[in-house]
Design a protein around this motif. Structure first.
Motif, PDB file in Angstrom:
ATOM      1  N   GLN A  85       0.832  -1.200   0.000  1.00 36.57           N
ATOM      2  CA  GLN A  85       0.000   0.000   0.000  1.00 36.57           C
ATOM      3  C   GLN A  85       0.870   1.254   0.000  1.00 36.57           C
ATOM      4  OE1 GLN A  85      -3.114  -0.086  -0.555  1.00 36.57           O
ATOM      5  NE2 GLN A  85      -3.520   2.066  -0.331  1.00 36.57           N
ATOM      6  N   ALA A  86       2.001   1.212   0.719  1.00 39.56           N
ATOM      7  CA  ALA A  86       2.918   2.357   0.728  1.00 39.56           C
ATOM      8  C   ALA A  86       3.486   2.607  -0.669  1.00 39.56           C
ATOM      9  CB  ALA A  86       4.036   2.122   1.727  1.00 39.56           C
ATOM     10  N   ILE A  87       3.836   1.545  -1.381  1.00 42.08           N
ATOM     11  CA  ILE A  87       4.343   1.691  -2.751  1.00 42.08           C
ATOM     12  C   ILE A  87       3.253   2.260  -3.655  1.00 42.08           C
ATOM     13  CG2 ILE A  87       5.123   0.396  -4.775  1.00 42.08           C
ATOM     14  CD1 ILE A  87       6.595  -1.465  -2.780  1.00 42.08           C
ATOM     15  N   ASN A  88       2.028   1.791  -3.483  1.00 39.37           N
ATOM     16  CA  ASN A  88       0.910   2.313  -4.268  1.00 39.37           C
ATOM     17  C   ASN A  88       0.724   3.810  -4.018  1.00 39.37           C
ATOM     18  OD1 ASN A  88      -1.547   2.611  -5.709  1.00 39.37           O
ATOM     19  ND2 ASN A  88      -2.712   2.089  -3.884  1.00 39.37           N
ATOM     20  N   LEU A  89       0.720   4.216  -2.768  1.00 38.89           N
ATOM     21  CA  LEU A  89       0.534   5.632  -2.447  1.00 38.89           C
ATOM     22  C   LEU A  89       1.722   6.471  -2.898  1.00 38.89           C
ATOM     23  CD1 LEU A  89      -1.144   5.302   1.044  1.00 38.89           C
ATOM     24  CD2 LEU A  89      -2.230   5.886  -1.128  1.00 38.89           C
ATOM     25  N   PHE A  90       2.942   5.897  -2.835  1.00 36.06           N
ATOM     26  CA  PHE A  90       4.132   6.609  -3.304  1.00 36.06           C
ATOM     27  C   PHE A  90       4.043   6.878  -4.803  1.00 36.06           C
ATOM     28  CE2 PHE A  90       8.384   6.492  -5.206  1.00 36.06           C
ATOM     29  CZ  PHE A  90       8.926   7.621  -4.602  1.00 36.06           C
ATOM     30  N   THR A  91       3.629   5.882  -5.577  1.00 32.63           N
ATOM     31  CA  THR A  91       3.516   6.087  -7.018  1.00 32.63           C
ATOM     32  C   THR A  91       2.415   7.090  -7.359  1.00 32.63           C
ATOM     33  OG1 THR A  91       2.097   4.139  -7.237  1.00 32.63           O
ATOM     34  CG2 THR A  91       4.452   3.828  -7.623  1.00 32.63           C
ATOM     35  N   THR A  92       1.348   7.095  -6.572  1.00 30.66           N
ATOM     36  CA  THR A  92       0.296   8.094  -6.772  1.00 30.66           C
ATOM     37  C   THR A  92       0.833   9.493  -6.487  1.00 30.66           C
ATOM     38  OG1 THR A  92      -1.391   6.479  -6.162  1.00 30.66           O
ATOM     39  CG2 THR A  92      -2.034   8.793  -6.080  1.00 30.66           C
ATOM     40  N   GLY A  93       1.582   9.634  -5.402  1.00 34.89           N
ATOM     41  CA  GLY A  93       2.193  10.923  -5.071  1.00 34.89           C
ATOM     42  C   GLY A  93       3.219  11.360  -6.099  1.00 34.89           C
ATOM     43  N   LEU A  94       3.984  10.409  -6.616  1.00 35.78           N
ATOM     44  CA  LEU A  94       4.976  10.711  -7.647  1.00 35.78           C
ATOM     45  C   LEU A  94       4.289  11.222  -8.915  1.00 35.78           C
ATOM     46  CD1 LEU A  94       8.006  10.599  -8.279  1.00 35.78           C
ATOM     47  CD2 LEU A  94       7.634   8.283  -9.130  1.00 35.78           C
ATOM     48  N   ALA A  95       3.189  10.605  -9.284  1.00 26.39           N
ATOM     49  CA  ALA A  95       2.429  11.070 -10.455  1.00 26.39           C
ATOM     50  C   ALA A  95       1.897  12.484 -10.231  1.00 26.39           C
ATOM     51  CB  ALA A  95       1.282  10.110 -10.751  1.00 26.39           C
ATOM     52  N   SER A  96       1.438  12.776  -9.026  1.00 24.52           N
ATOM     53  CA  SER A  96       0.954  14.126  -8.725  1.00 24.52           C
ATOM     54  C   SER A  96       2.088  15.143  -8.784  1.00 24.52           C
ATOM     55  CB  SER A  96       0.303  14.155  -7.344  1.00 24.52           C
ATOM     56  OG  SER A  96      -0.850  13.360  -7.337  1.00 24.52           O
ATOM     57  N   ALA A  97       3.274  14.754  -8.297  1.00 29.95           N
ATOM     58  CA  ALA A  97       4.426  15.656  -8.343  1.00 29.95           C
ATOM     59  C   ALA A  97       4.844  15.932  -9.785  1.00 29.95           C
ATOM     60  CB  ALA A  97       5.586  15.055  -7.557  1.00 29.95           C
ATOM     61  N   ILE A  98       4.808  14.923 -10.632  1.00 33.52           N
ATOM     62  CA  ILE A  98       5.141  15.113 -12.050  1.00 33.52           C
ATOM     63  C   ILE A  98       4.118  16.040 -12.707  1.00 33.52           C
ATOM     64  CG2 ILE A  98       5.251  13.946 -14.295  1.00 33.52           C
ATOM     65  CD1 ILE A  98       6.489  11.547 -12.761  1.00 33.52           C
ATOM     66  N   ALA A  99       2.841  15.838 -12.406  1.00 33.46           N
ATOM     67  CA  ALA A  99       1.791  16.707 -12.962  1.00 33.46           C
ATOM     68  C   ALA A  99       1.969  18.150 -12.490  1.00 33.46           C
ATOM     69  CB  ALA A  99       0.416  16.182 -12.573  1.00 33.46           C
ATOM     70  N   ALA A 100       2.336  18.337 -11.228  1.00 29.55           N
ATOM     71  CA  ALA A 100       2.563  19.693 -10.711  1.00 29.55           C
ATOM     72  C   ALA A 100       3.762  20.329 -11.400  1.00 29.55           C
ATOM     73  CB  ALA A 100       2.777  19.650  -9.206  1.00 29.55           C
ATOM     74  N   GLY A 101       4.820  19.553 -11.626  1.00 33.20           N
ATOM     75  CA  GLY A 101       5.993  20.079 -12.322  1.00 33.20           C
ATOM     76  C   GLY A 101       5.684  20.487 -13.744  1.00 33.20           C
ATOM     77  N   ILE A 102       4.880  19.688 -14.429  1.00 29.38           N
ATOM     78  CA  ILE A 102       4.482  20.027 -15.798  1.00 29.38           C
ATOM     79  C   ILE A 102       3.627  21.287 -15.797  1.00 29.38           C
ATOM     80  CG2 ILE A 102       3.047  19.273 -17.746  1.00 29.38           C
ATOM     81  CD1 ILE A 102       4.069  16.419 -17.140  1.00 29.38           C
ATOM     82  N   THR A 103       2.752  21.410 -14.826  1.00 32.89           N
ATOM     83  CA  THR A 103       1.899  22.601 -14.727  1.00 32.89           C
ATOM     84  C   THR A 103       2.740  23.852 -14.539  1.00 32.89           C
ATOM     85  OG1 THR A 103       0.094  21.305 -13.800  1.00 32.89           O
ATOM     86  CG2 THR A 103       0.019  23.678 -13.437  1.00 32.89           C
ATOM     87  N   VAL A 104       3.725  23.788 -13.656  1.00 31.49           N
ATOM     88  CA  VAL A 104       4.589  24.945 -13.408  1.00 31.49           C
ATOM     89  C   VAL A 104       5.458  25.233 -14.630  1.00 31.49           C
ATOM     90  CG1 VAL A 104       6.544  25.758 -12.028  1.00 31.49           C
ATOM     91  CG2 VAL A 104       4.609  24.669 -10.912  1.00 31.49           C
ATOM     92  N   ALA A 105       5.957  24.194 -15.296  1.00 30.55           N
ATOM     93  CA  ALA A 105       6.828  24.397 -16.453  1.00 30.55           C
ATOM     94  C   ALA A 105       6.108  25.067 -17.618  1.00 30.55           C
ATOM     95  CB  ALA A 105       7.394  23.046 -16.898  1.00 30.55           C
TER      96      ALA A 105
END
Length: 109
Positions: A85-105
């Motif tokens: 479950q921790a790995i699942n939540l980590f990958t979800t958070g990683l996807a959100s961080a990538i989306a936030a980075g793309i939004t800022v870029a």
């Protein structure tokens, strides 16, 4: 009384939402400083266009996340469930961080 105030060390801003000139929607009718020192114009794009991405996010939650949760609690051994479950939540958070980075870029200033 519905007044929104923002305070910085240099200046206090109140009721600083951007306003569109009704005669020409491509221009800003706002003070010379703008919000927090930046001029911001309202877009002509309807807010209802945001329904499409929110709908797609909801569909992806139903189709993907629910299945992963079920996998974590039915197929994974009891000792490894929290790690899975921790790995699942980590990958979800990683996807959100990538989306936030793309939004800022690709943010238009």
């Amino acid at each position: 009384s519905g007044v929104v105030e923002f305070t910085t060390p240099e200046k206090s801003y109140s009721n600083c939402a951007p306003v569109v000139d009704s005669s020409n929607p491509d221009t800003c009718a706002q003070d010379s400083e703008g919000f927090m020192g930046k001029k911001t114009c309202m877009s002509n794009l309807s807010v209802f266009w945001m329904a499409i991405p929110y709908f797609l996010i909801g569909v992806s939650e139903v189709l993907i996340s629910v299945q992963v949760y079920e996998l974590c609690y039915t197929e994974i051994p009891m000792e490894m469930r929290s790690s899975a479950q921790a790995i699942n939540l980590f990958t979800t958070g990683l996807a959100s961080a990538i989306a936030a980075g793309i939004t800022v870029a690709f943010q238009v200033d």
